[in-house]
Design a protein around this motif. Sequence first.
Motif, short mmCIF file in Angstrom:
data_model
loop_
_atom_site.label_atom_id
_atom_site.label_comp_id
_atom_site.label_asym_id
_atom_site.label_seq_id
_atom_site.Cartn_x
_atom_site.Cartn_y
_atom_site.Cartn_z
N ALA A 97 -26.35 34.78 -17.06
CA ALA A 97 -27.06 35.36 -15.91
C ALA A 97 -26.10 35.52 -14.74
CB ALA A 97 -28.24 34.48 -15.52
N PRO A 98 -25.23 36.53 -14.76
CA PRO A 98 -24.21 36.67 -13.72
C PRO A 98 -24.77 36.84 -12.32
CG PRO A 98 -24.21 38.57 -15.19
CD PRO A 98 -25.16 37.58 -15.76
N GLU A 99 -25.94 37.43 -12.18
CA GLU A 99 -26.51 37.64 -10.85
C GLU A 99 -26.88 36.31 -10.18
OE1 GLU A 99 -29.73 37.46 -13.82
OE2 GLU A 99 -27.93 38.71 -13.71
N LYS A 100 -27.24 35.30 -10.97
CA LYS A 100 -27.59 34.00 -10.41
C LYS A 100 -26.35 33.30 -9.86
CE LYS A 100 -31.90 32.89 -12.54
NZ LYS A 100 -32.74 31.83 -13.00
N VAL A 101 -25.25 33.36 -10.61
CA VAL A 101 -24.01 32.70 -10.17
C VAL A 101 -23.49 33.37 -8.91
CG1 VAL A 101 -21.61 32.22 -10.78
CG2 VAL A 101 -23.40 31.90 -12.47
N ALA A 102 -23.57 34.68 -8.84
CA ALA A 102 -23.05 35.41 -7.67
C ALA A 102 -23.78 35.00 -6.39
CB ALA A 102 -23.19 36.91 -7.90
N GLY A 103 -25.04 34.60 -6.50
CA GLY A 103 -25.81 34.25 -5.32
C GLY A 103 -25.87 32.77 -5.01
N MET A 104 -25.29 31.92 -5.86
CA MET A 104 -25.35 30.48 -5.62
C MET A 104 -24.39 30.08 -4.51
SD MET A 104 -25.53 28.87 -9.42
CE MET A 104 -26.80 27.66 -9.49
N GLU A 105 -24.90 29.29 -3.58
CA GLU A 105 -24.09 28.87 -2.43
C GLU A 105 -22.85 28.10 -2.87
OE1 GLU A 105 -24.56 25.94 1.39
OE2 GLU A 105 -26.34 26.99 0.68
N TYR A 106 -22.99 27.24 -3.88
CA TYR A 106 -21.86 26.43 -4.34
C TYR A 106 -20.73 27.31 -4.84
CZ TYR A 106 -19.01 23.07 -6.79
OH TYR A 106 -17.94 22.32 -7.20
N PHE A 107 -21.07 28.34 -5.63
CA PHE A 107 -20.04 29.19 -6.21
C PHE A 107 -19.48 30.20 -5.22
CE2 PHE A 107 -22.06 27.78 -10.25
CZ PHE A 107 -20.96 27.08 -10.71
N LEU A 108 -20.09 30.33 -4.05
CA LEU A 108 -19.47 31.11 -2.99
C LEU A 108 -18.31 30.32 -2.39
CD1 LEU A 108 -22.64 32.58 -1.25
CD2 LEU A 108 -21.04 33.77 -2.79
N LYS A 109 -18.47 28.98 -2.35
CA LYS A 109 -17.42 28.09 -1.84
C LYS A 109 -16.38 27.78 -2.92
CE LYS A 109 -17.78 23.59 -1.49
NZ LYS A 109 -18.09 22.22 -1.24
N GLU A 110 -16.85 27.42 -4.11
CA GLU A 110 -15.98 27.08 -5.25
C GLU A 110 -16.09 28.19 -6.28
OE1 GLU A 110 -13.92 24.52 -5.96
OE2 GLU A 110 -14.26 23.57 -4.02
N LYS A 111 -15.12 29.06 -6.34
CA LYS A 111 -15.16 30.19 -7.26
C LYS A 111 -15.10 29.71 -8.71
CE LYS A 111 -15.03 33.29 -4.03
NZ LYS A 111 -16.29 33.72 -3.53
N VAL A 112 -15.76 30.44 -9.60
CA VAL A 112 -15.67 30.17 -11.03
C VAL A 112 -14.33 30.72 -11.49
CG1 VAL A 112 -16.70 30.61 -13.28
CG2 VAL A 112 -18.17 30.35 -11.28
N LYS A 113 -13.40 29.81 -11.81
CA LYS A 113 -12.05 30.25 -12.15
C LYS A 113 -11.36 29.22 -13.03
CE LYS A 113 -10.27 28.14 -7.94
NZ LYS A 113 -9.69 28.34 -6.66
N VAL A 114 -10.32 29.66 -13.68
CA VAL A 114 -9.45 28.77 -14.43
C VAL A 114 -8.26 28.48 -13.52
CG1 VAL A 114 -7.96 28.52 -16.43
CG2 VAL A 114 -10.15 29.67 -16.67
N ASP A 115 -8.10 27.21 -13.15
CA ASP A 115 -6.98 26.82 -12.29
C ASP A 115 -6.28 25.62 -12.92
OD1 ASP A 115 -8.89 24.88 -11.87
OD2 ASP A 115 -8.76 24.92 -9.69
N TRP A 116 -5.39 24.99 -12.16
CA TRP A 116 -4.62 23.89 -12.71
C TRP A 116 -5.50 22.71 -13.07
CZ3 TRP A 116 -4.29 19.04 -10.59
CH2 TRP A 116 -4.79 18.90 -9.30
#
Length: 132
Positions: free
Chosen positions: A51-70
């Motif tokens: 459900a990509p539209e839900k993640v795009a609107g979540m306050e947490y994921f606006l601060k912490e992007k969904v990404k692969v990092d170290w």
Amino acid sequence: MDVLRQKTWSPYIAGALAGLLLVLSVFLTGKFYGASTTFVRAAGFVEQAVAPEKVAGMEYFLKEKVKVDWQFLFVVGVLFGAMASAWLSKEAKAVPVPPMWESRFGPSRARRWAAAFLGGIVLMFGARLADG
């Protein structure tokens, strides 16, 4: 190389190595290593696929992007490091109910898995509550 084949390591050596890794992490990235944010991001990857539209609107994921990092790669490295350690020490066998658990709580796999799952929930809740 013999130290890698031991079934247990000295907690002092393992602790010192973990401390050196932490210092290196802070020196190179300015952040402490950890896993709780990575687990939230991994859940974000799964949710983004469903459900990509839900993640795009979540306050947490606006601060912490969904990404692969170290840190994500660190967690993957812990998994593969544990597998390599088990293989090198010849302890690579799945034990659904460890002997110590069985002697205290019985041989039930369902009880063991339920306790592990609930313990993981409590652990992650506490880690996220402490912001890390």
